[in-house]
Enzyme design. Structure first.
Site, PDB file in Angstrom:
ATOM      1  N   ASP A   1      49.058  95.811  54.772  1.00 22.45           N
ATOM      2  CA  ASP A   1      48.527  97.223  54.507  1.00 22.45           C
ATOM      3  C   ASP A   1      47.912  97.012  53.005  1.00 22.45           C
ATOM      4  O   ASP A   1      48.748  97.091  52.180  1.00 22.45           O
ATOM      5  CB  ASP A   1      49.715  98.250  54.774  1.00 22.45           C
ATOM      6  CG  ASP A   1      48.918  99.709  54.583  1.00 22.45           C
ATOM      7  OD1 ASP A   1      48.041  99.596  53.724  1.00 22.45           O
ATOM      8  OD2 ASP A   1      49.795 100.598  55.274  1.00 22.45           O
TER       9      ASP A   1
ATOM     10  N   ARG B   1      34.917 105.511  73.193  1.00 23.14           N
ATOM     11  CA  ARG B   1      36.582 105.215  72.846  1.00 23.14           C
ATOM     12  C   ARG B   1      36.458 103.916  72.835  1.00 23.14           C
ATOM     13  O   ARG B   1      37.451 103.008  72.283  1.00 23.14           O
ATOM     14  CB  ARG B   1      37.453 105.834  74.000  1.00 23.14           C
ATOM     15  CG  ARG B   1      38.938 105.085  73.753  1.00 23.14           C
ATOM     16  CD  ARG B   1      40.283 105.868  74.274  1.00 23.14           C
ATOM     17  NE  ARG B   1      39.852 106.442  75.776  1.00 23.14           N
ATOM     18  CZ  ARG B   1      39.660 105.827  76.739  1.00 23.14           C
ATOM     19  NH1 ARG B   1      40.142 104.354  76.578  1.00 23.14           N
ATOM     20  NH2 ARG B   1      39.501 106.242  78.093  1.00 23.14           N
TER      21      ARG B   1
ATOM     22  N   LYS C   1      41.943 106.990  52.254  1.00 25.37           N
ATOM     23  CA  LYS C   1      42.392 106.853  50.785  1.00 25.37           C
ATOM     24  C   LYS C   1      41.100 106.328  49.979  1.00 25.37           C
ATOM     25  O   LYS C   1      40.099 107.120  50.068  1.00 25.37           O
ATOM     26  CB  LYS C   1      43.511 105.935  50.561  1.00 25.37           C
ATOM     27  CG  LYS C   1      44.545 106.390  51.568  1.00 25.37           C
ATOM     28  CD  LYS C   1      45.353 107.659  51.236  1.00 25.37           C
ATOM     29  CE  LYS C   1      46.262 108.238  52.163  1.00 25.37           C
ATOM     30  NZ  LYS C   1      46.803 107.512  53.283  1.00 25.37           N
TER      31      LYS C   1
ATOM     32  N   TYR D   1      55.154 102.865  53.610  1.00 26.51           N
ATOM     33  CA  TYR D   1      54.874 104.365  53.635  1.00 26.51           C
ATOM     34  C   TYR D   1      55.825 105.252  54.632  1.00 26.51           C
ATOM     35  O   TYR D   1      56.286 104.377  55.644  1.00 26.51           O
ATOM     36  CB  TYR D   1      53.427 104.445  54.102  1.00 26.51           C
ATOM     37  CG  TYR D   1      53.099 105.707  54.450  1.00 26.51           C
ATOM     38  CD1 TYR D   1      53.285 106.837  53.603  1.00 26.51           C
ATOM     39  CD2 TYR D   1      52.443 105.895  55.705  1.00 26.51           C
ATOM     40  CE1 TYR D   1      52.790 108.189  53.936  1.00 26.51           C
ATOM     41  CE2 TYR D   1      52.081 107.328  56.141  1.00 26.51           C
ATOM     42  CZ  TYR D   1      52.395 108.442  55.290  1.00 26.51           C
ATOM     43  OH  TYR D   1      52.024 109.767  55.700  1.00 26.51           O
TER      44      TYR D   1
HETATM   45  C1  4LM Z   1      50.531 109.175  51.108  1.00 24.63           C
HETATM   46  N1  4LM Z   1      49.603 107.527  52.918  1.00 24.63           N
HETATM   47  O1  4LM Z   1      51.043 108.085  50.629  1.00 24.63           O
HETATM   48  P1  4LM Z   1      46.870 108.149  57.327  1.00 24.63           P
HETATM   49  N2  4LM Z   1      49.443 103.294  54.823  1.00 24.63           N
HETATM   50  C2  4LM Z   1      49.844 103.511  53.499  1.00 24.63           C
HETATM   51  C3  4LM Z   1      49.642 104.790  53.455  1.00 24.63           C
HETATM   52  O2  4LM Z   1      49.793 105.057  52.093  1.00 24.63           O
HETATM   53  C4  4LM Z   1      49.429 105.813  54.243  1.00 24.63           C
HETATM   54  C5  4LM Z   1      49.092 105.304  55.408  1.00 24.63           C
HETATM   55  C6  4LM Z   1      49.159 103.962  55.600  1.00 24.63           C
HETATM   56  C7  4LM Z   1      50.146 108.843  52.575  1.00 24.63           C
HETATM   57  C8  4LM Z   1      49.564 109.900  53.242  1.00 24.63           C
HETATM   58  C9  4LM Z   1      50.160 111.231  53.258  1.00 24.63           C
HETATM   59  C10 4LM Z   1      50.313 102.332  52.714  1.00 24.63           C
HETATM   60  C11 4LM Z   1      49.466 107.249  53.982  1.00 24.63           C
HETATM   61  C12 4LM Z   1      48.973 106.339  56.753  1.00 24.63           C
HETATM   62  O3  4LM Z   1      47.481 109.125  56.584  1.00 24.63           O
HETATM   63  O4  4LM Z   1      47.491 108.012  58.919  1.00 24.63           O
HETATM   64  O5  4LM Z   1      45.449 107.762  57.227  1.00 24.63           O
HETATM   65  O6  4LM Z   1      47.607 106.610  56.839  1.00 24.63           O
HETATM   66  O7  4LM Z   1      50.119 110.138  50.344  1.00 24.63           O
END
Ligand code: 4LM
Length: 392
Positions: free
Chosen positions: A182, A57, A207, A110
């Site tokens: 981000d 961790r 992603k 998001y």
């Molecule tokens: C989606 N997105 O858009 P985790 N920051 C951005 C994101 O698009 C996302 C996250 C953080 C999508 C998920 C279902 C700009 C997520 C969050 O899913 O926690 O790895 O990332 O389709």
């Protein structure tokens, strides 16, 4: 960092052959804990007097390799890996705020980041407001004595609006406030916020960095002092860390990021042009389109326009859902940046938690769709879109 160096770093950075007995693929250190050769060694490591691993961790060699690689890719000093993009977002935002603070935020984030900001307000009285971030004076007047972070997505999920990162970083410096970006939609191949003066970069590594739809992970990069502080506080104590196997999959996926991104971008440009011409489509939101309102800004801060296209259909929510149900090759799924082309309906999926009033303010209508253009032959993706559009 020029692209040639970037393309080399994504393959080599963090790999130290002597630590791996010559294994070309990095080992997966699938261990929770590390054995100390004496009680004194353990005590010295806990006291920070001796280098070495303690417990996964806190750090792990496979994860550390990924952290070194992402730091180089973002041109930053130290990277941290998390168990999801949201674990990264929450560790950074909670690490940079305290009760009574204020977060100035881009006009759209998001859906789960929106949810986190709401939770921070309800539970810890950390307020936030959304700002279009297109006017310097208006940004300055929205910064209060309590503003402790400026938080930005660019391009914004799913409206593709951009924020001028160099401008925001310049204003934030006047006030001594850190700017967190981000960078998920661009990946470090297309945009490097730290080079533009921003302080922390976050990725949902799930992603483009992964690229194959088989990992949930998050990464953050910034100055060594700040990231080391976050590593010993919100990362260690909240504990949303990445597993060694996921780090290994990400190290593998990242090697092909530049070639994959080139293909995502080429495919998306062709499809955006075709969507624009189709009579069933009322609006295309794509930074690479010369009619995109922030086309100049896209050219200034991104080296290419990315693989995401949002578009509105003529019609309503039912039209959007009907269209999605006609698709054969394209998969109905949230997430993005995978080899497969994915389509989702933000108002009922990724941004369903955002109240309708806020969605409207952000520009998310019920007939808006978001397409994550994959790596398939663009002709096949278009054939699927076209047959669907012709049915509505
Ligand atoms: C989606 N997105 O858009 P985790 N920051 C951005 C994101 O698009 C996302 C996250 C953080 C999508 C998920 C279902 C700009 C997520 C969050 O899913 O926690 O790895 O990332 O389709």
């Amino acid at each position: 960092m020029d692209n040639k160096r970037f393309e080399t770093e994504v393959i080599h950075k963090g790999y130290h052959a002597t630590q791996h007995q010559g294994s070309l693929a990095p080992p997966i250190f699938q261990t929770s804990t590390f054995v100390f050769d004496s009680a004194e060694t353990g005590a010295a490591r806990f006291a920070g007097e001796q280098e070495g691993y303690i417990y996964s961790r806190l750090s792990n060699p496979t994860v550390a390799m990924l952290e070194e690689r992402i730091a180089a890719m973002e041109n930053g000093e130290r990277g941290l890996a998390f168990g999801s993009g949201m674990a990264a977002v929450s560790a950074i935002l909670l690490g940079l705020t305290k009760t009574g603070d204020h977060v100035l935020c881009s006009e759209g984030v998001y859906g789960c980041t929106f949810g986190l900001l709401q939770l921070m307000e309800e539970k810890y009285h950390i307020t936030h407001n959304f700002h279009s971030m297109d006017d310097e004076d208006s940004i300055r007047s929205s910064i209060t004595d309590h503003t402790s972070v400026i938080y930005i997505e660019s391009p914004i999920n799913p409206t593709m609006k951009l924020v001028d990162l160099e401008m925001i970083a310049r204003i934030a410096k006047e006030f001594g406030i850190p700017v967190v970006v981000d960078n998920t939609f661009s990946s470090p191949y297309l945009q490097r916020p730290l080079d533009l003066g921003c302080d922390v970069v976050i990725h949902s590594a799930t992603k483009y960095l992964c690229g194959h739809g088989d990992v949930i992970g998050g990464l953050a990069v910034g100055k060594k002092e700040l990231m080391s502080h976050l590593a010993m506080t919100t990362q260690k104590d909240i504990g949303g860390v990445m597993s060694p196997f996921d780090a290994w999959l990400l190290l593998r996926g990242i090697k092909t990021l530049p070639v994959r991104m080139d293909r995502h971008c080429d495919n998306a440009k062709k499809l955006a042009n075709l969507l624009k011409e189709h009579p069933s489509v009322s609006k295309v939101l794509f930074p690479g389109d010369c009619d995109f309102p922030q086309y100049e800004l896209a050219n200034k801060q991104m080296s290419n326009s990315g693989g995401l296209i949002s578009f509105e259909l003529k019609g309503d929510k039912a039209t959007a859902q009907k269209f999605m149900n006609t698709l054969r090759l394209i998969k109905i799924a949230v997430s993005l940046g995978d080899a497969e082309t994915l389509i989702q309906h933000p108002s009922t999926m990724t941004h369903a938690v955002v109240p309708e009033e806020n969605r409207k303010q952000m520009g998310i209508s019920d007939q808006l769709l978001r397409l994550s253009v994959g790596l398939e032959a663009w002709e096949d993706i278009w054939a699927d879109l076209d047959q669907g559009l012709n049915q509505i």
